[in-house]
Write an enzyme that holds these catalytic residues in place. Sequence first.
Site: not given
Ligand code: DQA
Length: 152
Positions: A10-11, A18, A23, A74, A77, A98, A100, A107
Amino acid sequence: MINILVIHGPNLNLLGEREPEWYGKLTLSAINEMIVQKSNSLGCKVRIEQSNSEGEIVDLIQEAKKWAQGIIINPAAYTHTSIAIRDAIVAVNLPAIEVHLSNVYKREDFRQRSFIAAVCIGQISGFGPSGYIFALEALFDFLNKEREDGDK
Ligand code: DQA
């Protein structure tokens, strides 16, 4: 041919605009372009999906069992909340990595816990879009070794 499913959670469709301090400035389509180029140079095939919905991500993982040999995810959240995504990875028994973009350990406390990492081969965090490239190399390597071991 090795087939790999890449899932952006998501997002991540908002990348580029964003929180660029975490990011970066690349859009998701620019990152996807890098992933496709890398897969071409390795000689594997990727299918790339983005979803804002947990259930859809679970469906993608379940369907991957039919055609993919590994998963790069990825979970965004959902990393910190989703037992459903974790269980799906366990259920399909496909090797997963995984990723990120940000270093989640630098963080907020709530980002320090991943429900997903323990059911993956490993986690790559903090290298921006290059993390997907490293993950592709690592998964490709893992799958080839697995194949070699199977031939023995
Ligand atoms: C993320 C890190 C997560 O904590 C966050 O909610 C994201 C992006 C990253 O790629 O750094 O949406 O997965």
